[in-house]
Design a protein around this motif. Structure first.
Motif, mmCIF file in Angstrom:
data_model
loop_
_atom_site.group_PDB
_atom_site.id
_atom_site.type_symbol
_atom_site.label_atom_id
_atom_site.label_comp_id
_atom_site.label_asym_id
_atom_site.label_seq_id
_atom_site.Cartn_x
_atom_site.Cartn_y
_atom_site.Cartn_z
ATOM 1 N N PRO A 446 32.432 92.141 27.199
ATOM 2 C CA PRO A 446 32.920 91.150 28.181
ATOM 3 C C PRO A 446 33.006 89.744 27.584
ATOM 4 O O PRO A 446 33.977 89.020 27.826
ATOM 5 N N GLU A 447 31.986 89.376 26.789
ATOM 6 C CA GLU A 447 32.001 88.039 26.178
ATOM 7 C C GLU A 447 33.166 87.921 25.190
ATOM 8 O O GLU A 447 33.875 86.913 25.174
ATOM 9 N N LEU A 448 33.363 88.944 24.365
ATOM 10 C CA LEU A 448 34.441 88.868 23.374
ATOM 11 C C LEU A 448 35.800 88.778 24.075
ATOM 12 O O LEU A 448 36.676 88.031 23.651
ATOM 13 N N ARG A 449 35.929 89.544 25.170
ATOM 14 C CA ARG A 449 37.192 89.514 25.902
ATOM 15 C C ARG A 449 37.457 88.103 26.457
ATOM 16 O O ARG A 449 38.552 87.567 26.314
ATOM 17 N N ALA A 450 36.426 87.519 27.051
ATOM 18 C CA ALA A 450 36.609 86.210 27.693
ATOM 19 C C ALA A 450 36.683 85.073 26.666
ATOM 20 O O ALA A 450 37.519 84.181 26.776
ATOM 21 N N TRP A 451 35.821 85.099 25.676
ATOM 22 C CA TRP A 451 35.694 83.944 24.783
ATOM 23 C C TRP A 451 36.690 83.987 23.616
ATOM 24 O O TRP A 451 37.165 82.953 23.171
ATOM 25 N N VAL A 452 36.968 85.197 23.136
ATOM 26 C CA VAL A 452 37.833 85.328 21.958
ATOM 27 C C VAL A 452 39.280 85.591 22.371
ATOM 28 O O VAL A 452 40.204 85.064 21.766
ATOM 29 N N HIS A 453 39.450 86.397 23.425
ATOM 30 C CA HIS A 453 40.817 86.751 23.839
ATOM 31 C C HIS A 453 41.249 86.022 25.113
ATOM 32 O O HIS A 453 42.394 86.136 25.521
#
Ligand SMILES: [Zn+2]
Length: 618
Positions: A446-453
């Motif tokens: 979830p963090e990678l989706r929100a913060w990176v993408h």
């Protein structure tokens, strides 16, 4: 396949007056139709630079017989060979770029990357490549991390196992300053070109040694050894300049001469701190991007763009750990480190483009966005350096808050993937996600989706109390209040550099390139004048108030503020524009972060977390 004799490049550096290296390339056993080409880009600098445009006069012969050279495209040539005798190519390369990415030669110094000088012999990339330097002016030294050839004239003959190694070893030649130190048993050399008298070389060595030891311990522990035989820092100092390029066992740096430490001055000024940060950044790359690398870059294609979505990790995380190493090895204290973090946070907040591109998209687009900056850059993209560093900070603080390790452990877990081949560890985003999961004990998808993408704001402010830190907002700068960035030129006076998307400056009709002639009927000639006038008229900056009261985010009496009359010159026409303060204007405050010692005292767990975060690697 039969073994080929090494390819041999002779680089003649005597052309200091015409700024040209003369190169003689000998191919002992050429193909019948031998193809050669120069790369169009250099690894680490994601832009097609067409190095071939500086190559000229390419001639070929076998024995005494000249051979026809046919140019196939902008950077590729084919030579029709007859028989098995050696093919000798001669050409020259114009070299007058002081950046770290190409080549330079003058009466004062020389520098070159082999991507600029050494033609790639197609089909022979994996065989040994030798390089000899001749014509080096009397009194000049040579610095490089390339392996010297044994038995040859010391310091002028070198070898590489393959073409990619050859082009990963830049050379500095000239009458430079040179110092040495050991870090965790490894020999390090530091050369500085262009330093002025009074430069404190001993301090530079001492401070660099602390940084290098911290990084080696970070990756390998106190008893570990770095994965290279020797490391060379090549720093060129100039009047104004900043940058670096990482290589497998060296780095080429450029910095302002005034930022060097001075004998008798023990303070660490902001300029020297920036230089230490650069040293730390490029050195950390020796692991993160030169060995641990995007899987797409394991085999470099020298002919075109090599795309990856992972620069937020390789540049952003490196940008996070470069400054963190400075506090860990004691070169700066906690409050100074908090300031550096806040500077990065402000840089991210000041780019409206952060809601246009995710940091993964910005990585992919580096070739024509980050590396081709123009007046629209802050509106159209986000820096994968600054936002990537903030992603790293958010992940690190989250891991530490949840009590499951740290980002240090994630990096070391990724490094461990290369147990069999530490020189080339190709990773994907899935590998990063898996390492986070293994260290953090839960999925970070979830963090990678929100913060990176994603394109939303990062939860940086909410995470700061975890470490006993607090965010404050300083009074807005000019760019924050009006969305206007100005330049001062020696001839042109005050010129608009950038107009931020959705700002009052945009609404007023200001354009990049406009020369600002007058504010409220007063002539402005210098940047200081313009900044002062505009700041006085900025929303919420009524006379007699302290800056702190005019915080961004607070409802300011913007609607009531009068418009500001501007006189500008655009393409020889004088225009009158009205800059109208707008409550709706995008507001971009300068952020300040400080240590919240009361909180740290009241909460021992918080104090311990911060201490662990800033402790030297062991
Ligand atoms: Zn970098």
């Amino acid at each position: 396949m039969k073994a080929h004799a090494p390819l041999h490049y002779q680089v003649d550096a005597s052309g200091t007056h015409d700024h040209s290296y003369r190169v003689t390339l000998t191919i002992a056993q050429p193909d019948a139709a031998q193809v050669v080409s120069l790369p169009v880009w250099i690894a680490g600098s994601y832009m097609v630079r067409e190095f071939g445009r500086h190559l000229s006069g390419l001639q070929a012969r076998q024995g005494r017989a000249a051979r026809a050279v046919q140019q196939l495209d902008k950077t590729t040539w084919q030579i029709d060979c007859r028989g098995a005798s050696a093919l000798v190519l001669q050409y020259e390369v114009y070299a007058f770029d002081t950046s770290v990415r190409t080549a330079f030669l003058s009466t004062s110094r020389g520098f070159f990357n082999n991507t600029s000088l050494c033609l790639r012999v197609h089909g022979r990339e994996d065989q040994a490549h030798h390089l000899s330097l001749v014509g080096v002016p009397r009194g000049w030294d040579v610095a490089t991390a390339m392996t010297p050839l044994k038995g040859a004239r010391a310091g002028h003959h070198f070898k590489a196992d393959d073409y990619d190694e050859l082009v990963d070893h830049p050379f500095e030649i000239g009458p430079f300053w040179r110092g040495r130190f050991k870090a965790q048993g490894i020999e390090h050399e530091f050369v500085v070109a262009g330093a002025w008298p009074g430069f404190d070389g001993e301090r530079l060595l001492r401070d660099s040694q602390r940084i290098c030891e911290e990084h080696i311990r970070f990756w390998h522990g106190a008893r570990g050894k770095a994965p290279f035989r020797k490391y060379v820092f090549m720093l060129n100092t100039v009047e104004e300049g900043y940058g670096g390029l990482e290589h497998r066992a060296s780095t080429a740096l450029i910095a302002a001469r005034k930022d060097l430490p001075r004998v008798g001055d023990a303070a660490t000024g902001d300029g020297y701190l920036t230089l230490l940060g650069l040293i730390s950044h490029e050195y950390f790359h020796t692991w993160n991007v030169k060995r641990l690398k995007p899987v797409e870059l394991c085999r470099i294609d020298h002919t075109k763009e090599n795309y990856t979505e992972l620069l937020w990790f390789f540049e952003g995380f490196t940008s996070y750990f470069d400054d963190l190493a400075l506090v860990r090895c004691g070169l700066i204290d906690g409050p100074r480190y908090a300031k550096l973090l806040a500077k990065t946070a402000t840089a991210v907040r000041s780019m409206p483009g952060r809601s246009v591109q995710s940091v993964a998209q910005a990585s992919f687009d580096a070739w024509n966005k980050y590396y081709r900056q123009d007046e629209n850059t802050p509106n159209s993209t986000i820096s994968y350096y600054t936002k990537g560093a903030q992603v790293a900070l958010c992940l690190d603080l989250t891991l530490r808050r949840e009590g499951h390790g740290s980002l240090d452990a994630v990096m070391r877990r990724l490094w461990a993937l290369g147990a069999n081949n530490p020189d080339s560890i190709g990773i994907t985003e899935a590998d990063i996600a898996r390492a986070l999961h293994e260290v953090g004990g839960r999925s970070f998808e979830p963090e990678l989706r929100a913060w990176v993408h994603g394109k939303g704001e990062l939860p940086v402010e909410a995470l700061l109390p975890t470490m006993g830190m607090v965010q404050m907002q300083e009074p807005e700068r000019l760019s924050a209040a009006w969305g206007l960035r100005l330049n001062e030129g020696p001839v042109t006076g005050c010129v608009v550099r950038q107009v931020l998307r959705g700002s009052a400056a945009e609404a007023a009709g200001l354009c990049a390139g406009d020369e600002l002639l007058a504010v409220q009927g007063w002539r402005v000639r210098r940047l200081d004048d313009a900044v002062q006038w505009l700041a006085q008229a900025a929303p919420g900056a009524a006379p007699g108030r302290s800056g702190r009261e005019s915080r961004a985010g607070r409802a300011s009496p913007a609607q009531a503020a009068p418009a500001v009359e501007l006189l500008v010159n655009r393409d020889q026409r004088i225009l009158q524009l009205r800059l109208q303060p707008q409550a709706s204007t995008t507001r971009l405050p300068t952020l300040q972060w400080a240590l919240d010692e009361a909180r740290a005292k009241a909460d021992p767990a918080c104090a311990l977390r911060r201490q662990q975060w800033w402790s030297a690697s062991t």
